[in-house]
Design an enzyme around this catalytic site. Structure first.
Site, mmCIF file in Angstrom:
data_model
loop_
_atom_site.group_PDB
_atom_site.id
_atom_site.type_symbol
_atom_site.label_atom_id
_atom_site.label_comp_id
_atom_site.label_asym_id
_atom_site.label_seq_id
_atom_site.Cartn_x
_atom_site.Cartn_y
_atom_site.Cartn_z
ATOM 1 C CG ASP A 90 -2.000 1.021 1.179
ATOM 2 O OD1 ASP A 90 -2.260 1.560 0.083
ATOM 3 O OD2 ASP A 90 -2.591 1.311 2.228
ATOM 4 C CG ASN B 52 2.271 1.584 -5.186
ATOM 5 O OD1 ASN B 52 3.128 1.336 -4.341
ATOM 6 N ND2 ASN B 52 1.780 0.667 -5.996
ATOM 7 N NE ARG C 232 -1.561 6.590 1.167
ATOM 8 C CZ ARG C 232 -1.792 5.653 2.071
ATOM 9 N NH1 ARG C 232 -1.746 5.957 3.361
ATOM 10 N NH2 ARG C 232 -2.095 4.419 1.707
ATOM 11 C CD1 TRP C 233 7.603 6.437 -2.096
ATOM 12 C CD2 TRP C 233 7.270 6.962 -4.257
ATOM 13 N NE1 TRP C 233 8.836 6.546 -2.693
ATOM 14 C CE2 TRP C 233 8.663 6.867 -4.016
ATOM 15 C CE3 TRP C 233 6.828 7.278 -5.535
ATOM 16 C CZ2 TRP C 233 9.608 7.076 -5.022
ATOM 17 C CZ3 TRP C 233 7.772 7.495 -6.530
ATOM 18 C CH2 TRP C 233 9.142 7.391 -6.273
ATOM 19 C CG HIS D 55 0.412 2.317 -9.431
ATOM 20 N ND1 HIS D 55 0.115 1.898 -8.153
ATOM 21 C CD2 HIS D 55 -0.667 3.043 -9.838
ATOM 22 C CE1 HIS D 55 -1.083 2.371 -7.804
ATOM 23 N NE2 HIS D 55 -1.574 3.067 -8.806
ATOM 24 N NE ARG E 86 -7.104 1.944 -6.252
ATOM 25 C CZ ARG E 86 -5.966 2.101 -5.618
ATOM 26 N NH1 ARG E 86 -4.908 2.559 -6.267
ATOM 27 N NH2 ARG E 86 -5.855 1.817 -4.337
ATOM 28 C CG LEU F 190 9.412 -17.373 -3.197
ATOM 29 C CD1 LEU F 190 9.163 -17.284 -1.698
ATOM 30 C CD2 LEU F 190 9.927 -16.031 -3.717
HETATM 31 C C1 FPP Z 1 -1.472 0.410 -3.485
HETATM 32 O O1 FPP Z 1 -1.117 1.718 -3.729
HETATM 33 C C2 FPP Z 1 -1.077 -0.505 -4.535
HETATM 34 C C3 FPP Z 1 -1.929 -1.244 -5.336
HETATM 35 C C4 FPP Z 1 -3.149 -0.741 -5.965
HETATM 36 C C5 FPP Z 1 -1.621 -2.632 -5.615
HETATM 37 C C6 FPP Z 1 -0.154 -2.949 -5.787
HETATM 38 C C7 FPP Z 1 0.344 -2.534 -7.098
HETATM 39 C C8 FPP Z 1 1.655 -2.512 -7.421
HETATM 40 C C9 FPP Z 1 2.755 -2.928 -6.527
HETATM 41 C C10 FPP Z 1 2.037 -2.011 -8.758
HETATM 42 C C11 FPP Z 1 1.439 -2.838 -9.844
HETATM 43 C C12 FPP Z 1 1.979 -4.211 -9.881
HETATM 44 C C13 FPP Z 1 1.335 -5.243 -10.450
HETATM 45 C C14 FPP Z 1 2.073 -6.507 -10.669
HETATM 46 C C15 FPP Z 1 -0.076 -5.127 -10.854
HETATM 47 P P1 FPP Z 1 -2.284 2.778 -3.686
HETATM 48 O O2 FPP Z 1 -2.556 3.230 -5.084
HETATM 49 O O3 FPP Z 1 -3.464 2.215 -2.966
HETATM 50 O O4 FPP Z 1 -1.617 3.906 -2.834
HETATM 51 P P2 FPP Z 1 -2.405 5.046 -2.039
HETATM 52 O O5 FPP Z 1 -3.245 4.363 -0.981
HETATM 53 O O6 FPP Z 1 -1.287 5.856 -1.455
HETATM 54 O O7 FPP Z 1 -3.223 5.819 -3.032
#
Ligand code: FPP
Length: 256
Positions: A30, A32, A34-35, A47, A81, A141
């Site tokens: 979780d 991406n 906000r980063w 992402h 989304r 793994l």
């Molecule tokens: C959360 O960040 C992340 C996701 C929606 C799922 C994980 C996705 C990845 C690691 C990248 C894509 C990889 C694949 C293989 C599909 P968020 O968008 O919820 O962050 P936020 O809560 O800060 O908005």
């Protein structure tokens, strides 16, 4: 991480024995968005960096001797989304499988996919099936990709199949127990997670492995997923290994 802690090997203590390494680690990746926002970057960049963190996590799991690593990559709720973001996430999965599958296969990683397959774009489904079949014989793994996954949806579909078996006389309702339910989940032959990690500081489970994490230990890390690295993984595992798991029972060790 202290190097004297046991790694998961075939002769390592079972999960539950004090100090035992986690056999199965599951991660809610979780933060991406906000980063990216904190750096004035588009969400897509968050992402993208999330995929790099995912690669680091797979490598670290391998090096730490974790046997099963489950990554929450796309939830059933993520369809809500904006369409561009859903499309970006699908494209990142496409890229990831196309670029990384050969290396994962050669590293003896076995890929498993859990989640609802109906409703996925045909090419995505094809890539996921290809990832599973290409790595089926691997013995290292197990990388469990939770894609279009929801814990409640998984339970509903298990309940439906159990009810059908009972209706058809293949299953005696009085014989339905926790083992029968586990055997009807997508994770049927995968051990329950010992450690569930969630990044970004949120303190919730978000429909992830609801049944399977009944006795998991949790680590909620303050960092956003793109910042997750081997050190963070090692620290979470070392912290896990310092805990006492009681599974609802009582400690049996002297002085406990
Ligand atoms: C959360 O960040 C992340 C996701 C929606 C799922 C994980 C996705 C990845 C690691 C990248 C894509 C990889 C694949 C293989 C599909 P968020 O968008 O919820 O962050 P936020 O809560 O800060 O908005």
């Amino acid at each position: 991480m202290p190097t004297n802690l046991p790694r998961w090997t075939d002769d390592a203590p079972e999960p539950g024995v004090p100090g035992a390494p986690p056999r199965h680690v599951a991660i809610i990746m979780d933060g991406n968005g906000r980063w990216a926002a904190a750096r004035g970057l588009p969400r897509l960049e968050g992402h993208r960096r999330g995929v790099e963190a995912l690669r680091r996590a797979v490598r670290a799991a391998h090096e730490l001797g974790v046997r099963h690593l489950t990554l929450y990559s796309f939830s059933v709720e993520n369809w809500s989304r904006p369409v561009e973001e859903v499309s970006d996430l699908m494209n990142l999965l496409r890229l990831f499988i196309r670029r990384d599958l050969a290396e994962l296969r050669d590293s003896n990683v076995r890929i498993r996919v859990i989640g609802e397959r109906v409703g996925l774009p045909a090419d995505i489904l094809g890539l996921l099936v290809e990832a599973e079949t290409t790595t089926r014989a691997n013995t290292g793994l197990t990388l469990v990709v939770a894609f279009n996954y929801g814990g409640r949806q998984e339970l509903v579909s298990a309940i439906r199949r159990i009810a059908e078996a009972a209706r058809d006389g293949r299953l005696d309702p009085s014989k339905i127990d926790t083992g029968v339910v586990s055997d009807h989940l997508d994770t049927a032959d995968i051990p329950d997670p010992d450690l569930v990690i969630r990044t970004s500081g949120e303190l919730r489970i978000s429909n992830f492995l609801l049944w399977q994490s009944a006795y998991a230990e949790f680590a909620f890390l303050p960092m956003h997923w793109p910042d997750f690295d081997k050190k963070a993984f090692e620290d979470a595992v070392a912290n896990y290994q310092s805990r006492q798991r009681r599974y609802g029972g009582r400690l049996t060790r002297a002085g406990a």
